[in-house]
Write an enzyme that holds these catalytic residues in place. Structure first.
Site, PDB file in Angstrom:
ATOM      1  N   LYS A  53      39.699  41.786  34.319  1.00  0.00           N
ATOM      2  CA  LYS A  53      38.874  41.475  33.067  1.00  0.00           C
ATOM      3  C   LYS A  53      39.444  42.364  32.153  1.00  0.00           C
ATOM      4  O   LYS A  53      39.739  42.136  31.016  1.00  0.00           O
ATOM      5  CB  LYS A  53      37.226  41.953  33.418  1.00  0.00           C
ATOM      6  N   GLN A  97      28.977  44.929  37.238  1.00  0.00           N
ATOM      7  CA  GLN A  97      29.834  44.199  38.322  1.00  0.00           C
ATOM      8  C   GLN A  97      28.838  44.039  39.441  1.00  0.00           C
ATOM      9  O   GLN A  97      28.374  45.202  39.936  1.00  0.00           O
ATOM     10  CB  GLN A  97      31.213  44.696  38.524  1.00  0.00           C
ATOM     11  N   ASP A 120      27.367  37.956  30.555  1.00  0.00           N
ATOM     12  CA  ASP A 120      27.304  37.246  31.944  1.00  0.00           C
ATOM     13  C   ASP A 120      26.162  36.066  31.858  1.00  0.00           C
ATOM     14  O   ASP A 120      26.162  35.232  32.801  1.00  0.00           O
ATOM     15  CB  ASP A 120      26.951  38.268  33.091  1.00  0.00           C
TER      16      ASP A 120
END
Ligand code: NAP
Length: 294
Positions: A53, A97, A120
């Protein structure tokens, strides 16, 4: 006739080139989109995801903020860090994460992220907006699958889509996206799970079959309709003595068995895989644009 391969690389490149323009427009207004990625602990797979990322942000000109926290951090400390990022105007997207260590409640952490920075799209507020067709963001993997369908010119209106798997990150949100009214949607959607009876009877009805199960090469030719479009979300590592590192990646679909029966298919690797990070970048740029229009 050989099936058309739908490649994530092709679709993501088209999206990245649009993103470069959108990022340029933001920078012309003095805004650099910023994505903060929080990694708790030292899980090797998570470290790989976080690094990829970071790399993609740098390629695109998105400010990448990596926050590495010890596995011993308390939930309150982690939420405190998220609250700092919520208040930081240079941060447009916040991603934690997953998975988190067992002593931390993932749901509480996700809910601590400001919905306007929830790139997300895991926050219940954003999931609710998606359900009523008012989404600012869509969860990255289903959004990526949707883009693959759109870019490939695959008709969804009136078609029967069968999604195998009902996870909160793939199956369920993809069902919602494809059942909405509008372009690239208007589908009739069936979602099946591990308890579903007459499984193959249903999958054989699919004009578009999506496999998001997490079981290597589970879908065989006798489970798909002639001419169907098959989207394979699975990423399963299986032993392979012939491979350099002793293993290889396969999907949830038995590609070799199915490929001559279907009209189009996403391979693994190279299919859906590259789309998730692409849509995360897209959501980050959207979050920065939303900040401008506030
Ligand atoms: P998950 O949370 O483990 O969910 C799997 C789903 O498949 C569950 O709903 C389960 O049913 C269903 N299932 C399992 N066995 C089944 C069977 N025999 N028949 C019918 N349904 C069955 O998985 P996930 O997170 O959605 O991920 C699915 C796969 O996609 C994994 O291989 C994952 O690595 C991959 N993935 C890839 C990407 C990408 O970027 N390419 C992103 C996310 C996930 P129950 O609910 O009844 O247990």
């Amino acid at each position: 006739m050989a099936a058309k391969l739908i490649l994530g690389k092709d679709v993501s490149e088209a999206i990245y080139s649009e993103l470069v323009d959108r990022i340029g427009a933001l920078k012309a207004k003095g805004i650099t989109p910023g994505l903060a990625v929080i990694l708790v602990g030292e899980d090797p797979a998570s470290q790989v995801y976080v690094r990829s990322k970071d790399k993609k942000c740098k390629e695109l000109g998105i400010e990448s903020i990596q926050i590495l926290l010890p596995a011993t951090i308390t939930q309150a400390e982690l939420i405190g860090k998220i609250e700092e990022l919520n208040a930081d105007k240079s941060v447009h997207g916040i991603l934690v994460q997953l998975p988190l260590p067992d002593h931390i409640d993932e749901s509480a952490v996700i809910k601590a992220i400001s919905p306007a920075k929830d790139v997300d799209c895991f926050h219940p507020f954003n999931l609710g907006k998606m359900v009523i067709g008012e989404a600012d963001f869509l969860p990255a993997t289903p959004a990526g699958i949707h883009q693959m369908i759109l870019h490939s010119g695959i008709e969804t209106a009136g078609k029967h889509v069968v999604i195998v798997g009902r996870s909160n990150i793939v199956g369920k949100p993809l069902a919602v996206i494809l059942m909405q009214k509008g372009k690239g949607a208007d589908a009739t959607v069936t979602v099946v799970n591990s308890k579903t009876e007459r499984f193959a009877e249903l999958t054989r009805q699919a004009d578009i079959l999506v496999a998001a199960i997490g079981r290597p090469e589970y879908i065989k030719a006798d489970m798909v309709k002639e001419g169907a479009v098959v989207i394979d979300v699975g990423t399963n590592r299986i032993p392979d003595p012939a491979a350099k590192n002793g293993s290889r990646l396969v999907g949830d679909v038995d590609f070799e068995d199915v490929k001559d029966k279907v009209s189009a298919i996403t391979p693994v690797p190279g299919g859906v895989g590259p789309m998730t990070i692409c849509m995360l970048m897209s959501n980050t740029v959207t979050a920065a644009e939303m900040g401008v229009s506030e």
